[in-house]
Design an enzyme around this catalytic site. Structure first.
Site, short mmCIF file in Angstrom:
data_model
loop_
_atom_site.label_atom_id
_atom_site.label_comp_id
_atom_site.label_asym_id
_atom_site.label_seq_id
_atom_site.Cartn_x
_atom_site.Cartn_y
_atom_site.Cartn_z
N ASP A 1 -17.47 -17.25 -54.35
CA ASP A 1 -16.12 -16.83 -54.04
C ASP A 1 -15.20 -17.50 -55.05
OD1 ASP A 1 -13.97 -15.78 -52.30
OD2 ASP A 1 -15.53 -15.82 -50.77
N ASP B 1 -11.22 -13.53 -54.32
CA ASP B 1 -10.36 -13.53 -53.14
C ASP B 1 -8.96 -12.98 -53.46
OD1 ASP B 1 -10.16 -14.53 -50.34
OD2 ASP B 1 -8.52 -15.71 -51.19
N GLU C 1 -11.57 -8.62 -54.03
CA GLU C 1 -11.02 -8.29 -52.72
C GLU C 1 -9.62 -7.74 -52.94
OE1 GLU C 1 -10.10 -10.22 -48.36
OE2 GLU C 1 -9.46 -11.20 -50.19
N HIS D 1 -16.31 -11.90 -43.02
CA HIS D 1 -15.90 -13.09 -42.25
C HIS D 1 -14.47 -13.00 -41.73
CE1 HIS D 1 -14.20 -13.56 -46.16
NE2 HIS D 1 -13.49 -14.60 -45.76
N ASP D 2 -13.73 -11.95 -42.10
CA ASP D 2 -12.36 -11.78 -41.62
C ASP D 2 -12.25 -10.68 -40.57
OD1 ASP D 2 -11.39 -13.65 -43.49
OD2 ASP D 2 -11.01 -12.10 -45.00
O1 TEU Z 1 -8.50 -12.66 -47.09
C1 TEU Z 1 -7.40 -11.92 -47.51
C2 TEU Z 1 -7.06 -10.90 -46.58
O2 TEU Z 1 -7.01 -9.73 -46.86
C3 TEU Z 1 -6.78 -11.47 -45.27
O3 TEU Z 1 -5.52 -12.00 -45.33
C4 TEU Z 1 -6.76 -10.54 -44.24
O4 TEU Z 1 -5.61 -9.74 -44.33
C5 TEU Z 1 -6.71 -11.38 -43.03
O5 TEU Z 1 -7.83 -12.20 -43.01
C6 TEU Z 1 -6.66 -10.47 -41.91
O6 TEU Z 1 -6.95 -11.08 -40.76
C7 TEU Z 1 -9.00 -13.59 -47.97
C8 TEU Z 1 -10.18 -14.29 -47.35
O7 TEU Z 1 -11.21 -13.37 -47.15
C9 TEU Z 1 -9.74 -14.97 -46.10
O8 TEU Z 1 -10.80 -15.55 -45.40
C10 TEU Z 1 -8.73 -16.01 -46.50
O9 TEU Z 1 -8.21 -16.62 -45.36
C11 TEU Z 1 -7.59 -15.42 -47.31
O10 TEU Z 1 -8.04 -14.55 -48.34
C12 TEU Z 1 -6.81 -16.50 -47.99
O11 TEU Z 1 -7.57 -17.07 -49.00
#
Ligand code: TEU
Ligand code: CA
Length: 616
Positions: free
Chosen positions: A116, A223, A292, A365-366
């Site tokens: 990442d 990210d 992403e 994971h989100d």
């Molecule tokens: O996530 C970015 C993103 O799109 C998230 O903000 C998403 O909108 C949010 O998780 C919705 O619930 C990335 C990573 O995947 C995430 O784990 C991080 O917290 C974030 O960036 C900040 O680095």
């Protein structure tokens, strides 16, 4: 699977002739969230030696690439997405030696590892940020520092430079006493945004990336890379800033405006990506870059992934993840059906029909667990059927599939009922913002939203076996897992599924094998059937007539019943079957070949029935 069975994809059709060396066109990526995968030392937190100890499991599954979520040194405000040293491993996860060991052991098994890369922001504890707090330092300009809004006392409510809200609740600006100014943080206040306008900062990022590539990593998942270029007026002012000429957007129900229209795919985005490609990847081979990209449209994806533009190999787009979310926020849940998924995923497919590429995923994971969100986890039978159906659906599109740890077992949402069970800063902050501050949700409503969409649903420990802590950490470990294990580990776990030929695990294994050995699934065109049917999601994969290949499977039908009741085969799909149903033509089904053949003859699919069928 032995590698000699694997088809190599001819350049002429890999990405319709456009991409140099796209080895990833028939690869399958597996995402690891290190904190929740395998704890090796009993502190209740997953780590690098833990991952290394599970590589044989991943080799058995048959995946090609690991995407490793952040393991860099970090205060762990956002579980590692807040990095304080890019060139070190956080002691929670191990050491640089452990990382080298993981790389070597993975490569030994023919598995690549992408890391990442979090470069939209750093931790506020990063040395760059600490230095930047001094207005006269060399790094004064590496972050987005701004004075208070004109006529306001710095640090008082309403004095923030503009009205942008943070993705994690509250204002996107934090006042810093040392510098006497505000800094921008689109995420938490411990994640200040880097200023990509500064060429020295960009050079420092590329140098760090080269350092990791030289160490043996195989690429990066980037990210929120779509947010690195911010919209500015000719004088360098952000939207809504005092004296600036660009208006900010409207204020939403939570009291803030949305930064995304001004930050996602900003004016210099393509330029920065091309510069990065040249500085880090030119002259290298066999790597993978995936960005992403929240806020990026399918058409922009075509441009960014068109190899002649030299930007990124593929992006994560989020339309399918927004299915079931209200127009204002993900915390407002709305009804959806298969048509919404077809529009979201179909839009991605259509945009890259001629050129470009896309990634295929439902889980990460989100996101909440796909089987709980789009499938049916109300009974064990439906859970297993729908997990297989969703895996088949997503992996049979054209693109590169991503499997998130536990998805191959059909792991479900966490089932938390109290705020104290959550660990994610987004869940906790947004609960307080909506319930206690903006008064737009009741506690019960917000707990219900969290149970459906909290990121922690995907972060409970990997379920390896039925023991007390599911084999994630030793039963006699001194510390409990950092987040609770789902009690359904007794039924849903890797050990049981590896042994059971009918398990989700063994089904996913067959899907991966098909991705490797069937060229039509890798390279064939994608055509949606019956777009308006609310239950059955079906499409055809076919090779161009003028392809130079000799293959038996040059036309394949994929159909999935996205419902827990039986559904009629819709018109266009039924016409392709033409009342026939030949069990020998069923390449894979989540029932069995003969019952799927019978379904086809009857023109009716069983609950969550999903199959791949050779048309000619
Ligand atoms: O996530 C970015 C993103 O799109 C998230 O903000 C998403 O909108 C949010 O998780 C919705 O619930 C990335 C990573 O995947 C995430 O784990 C991080 O917290 C974030 O960036 C900040 O680095
Ligand atoms: Ca540990």
């Amino acid at each position: 699977m032995t590698s000699d069975q694997r088809v190599s994809v001819p350049d002429s059709i890999r990405t319709n002739g456009a991409s140099p060396n796209p080895w990833w066109a028939n690869a399958v990526v597996y995402q690891i969230y290190p904190r929740s995968f395998q704890d090796s030392n009993g502190d209740g937190i997953g780590d690098l030696p833990g991952i290394t100890s599970r590589l044989d499991y991943l080799a058995d599954l048959g995946i090609d690439v690991i995407w490793l979520c952040p393991v860099y040194r970090s205060p762990q405000d956002d579980n590692g997405y807040d990095i304080s040293d890019y060139r070190d491993i956080d002691p929670l996860f191990g050491t640089l030696d452990d990382m080298d060991e993981l790389l070597a052991e993975a490569h030994e098994r023919g598995i690549k590892v992408i890391m990442d890369l979090v470069v939209n922001h750093t931790s506020d504890e990063h040395a760059w940020f600490q230095e930047s707090r001094d207005k006269f330092s060399d790094r004064a300009d590496w972050y987005w520092w701004r004075p208070a809004r004109e006529g306001h006392v710095p640090g008082t409510p309403g004095a923030e430079p503009n009205a942008w809200g943070s993705y994690f609740g509250g204002s996107a600006w934090q006042f810093d006493e040392v510098r006497g100014e505000y800094y921008l943080h689109l995420f938490s206040k411990k994640q200040p945004d880097l200023n990509w306008e500064n060429p020295d900062l960009r050079a420092a990022v590329y140098s760090m990336m080269n350092w990791w590539m030289d160490r043996g990593v195989d690429g990066f998942r980037m990210d929120v890379i779509s947010l690195i270029s911010k919209t500015l007026d000719p004088k360098g002012r952000l939207p809504g800033e005092s004296g600036g000429s660009i208006q900010d957007g409207p204020i939403g129900p939570e009291g803030y405006s949305d930064s995304e229209p001004f930050c996602s795919g900003g004016p210099r985005f393509d330029e920065f990506l091309k510069e990065m490609r040249a500085a880090v990847f030119s002259g290298r081979e066999g790597f993978l870059t995936v960005g992403e990209a929240p806020g990026i449209e399918a058409d922009q994806n075509r441009h960014i992934t068109n190899p002649t533009n030299g930007e990124l190999d593929m992006l994560f787009l989020f339309d399918q993840c927004n299915v079931g979310h209200g127009p204002k926020s993900k915390w407002d849940l709305v009804d959806w059906d298969a048509r919404d998924l077809k529009r979201a995923l179909g839009g991605h497919q259509d945009a890259v029909r001629e050129v470009g590429w896309t990634s295929l995923f439902l889980d990460n994971h989100d996101q909440p667990r796909a089987v709980s969100r789009f499938g049916d986890d109300s009974t064990e039978k439906l859970r297993s059927l729908s997990a297989k159906a969703l895996a088949l659906l997503i992996q049979m599109h054209r693109g590169t599939p991503y499997i998130y740890q536990g998805e191959e077992l059909g792991m479900t949402n966490a089932g938390f009922t109290e705020l104290s069970q959550y660990r994610d800063l987004e869940s906790i902050n947004l609960y307080h913002q909506r319930v206690d501050e903006a008064h737009i949700s009741t506690p019960a409503e917000m707990l219900n939203s969290l149970a459906h969409v909290s990121r922690d649903n995907a972060r409970t420990p990997m379920q390896w076996d039925a023991s007390t802590y599911a084999g994630f950490t030793a039963p006699y470990a001194p510390r409990e897992p950092w987040i609770s294990v789902n009690p359904n580990k007794d039924v849903i776990n890797a050990k049981a599924q590896q042994r059971d030929p009918d398990s989700v695990f063994n089904f996913v294994k067959k899907l991966i094998d098909l991705r490797h050995t069937n060229i039509t699934l890798t390279a064939g065109l994608w055509d949606l059937l019956d777009p308006e049917d609310p239950f059955v999601y079906s499409f055809r994969r076919s090779l161009d007539e003028d392809n130079d290949l000799d293959t038996p499977d040059d036309e394949i039908l994929v159909a999935v019943n996205i419902s827990s009741h039986s559904s009629r085969l819709p018109e266009q799909t039924a016409a392709l079957i033409n009342g026939q149903g030949d069990s020998d033509s069923v390449l894979l089904s989540n029932y069995d070949a003969s019952s799927t053949a019978a379904s086809l003859m009857l023109g009716k699919l069983s609950p969550w029935e999903a199959f791949i069928y050779r048309l000619k």
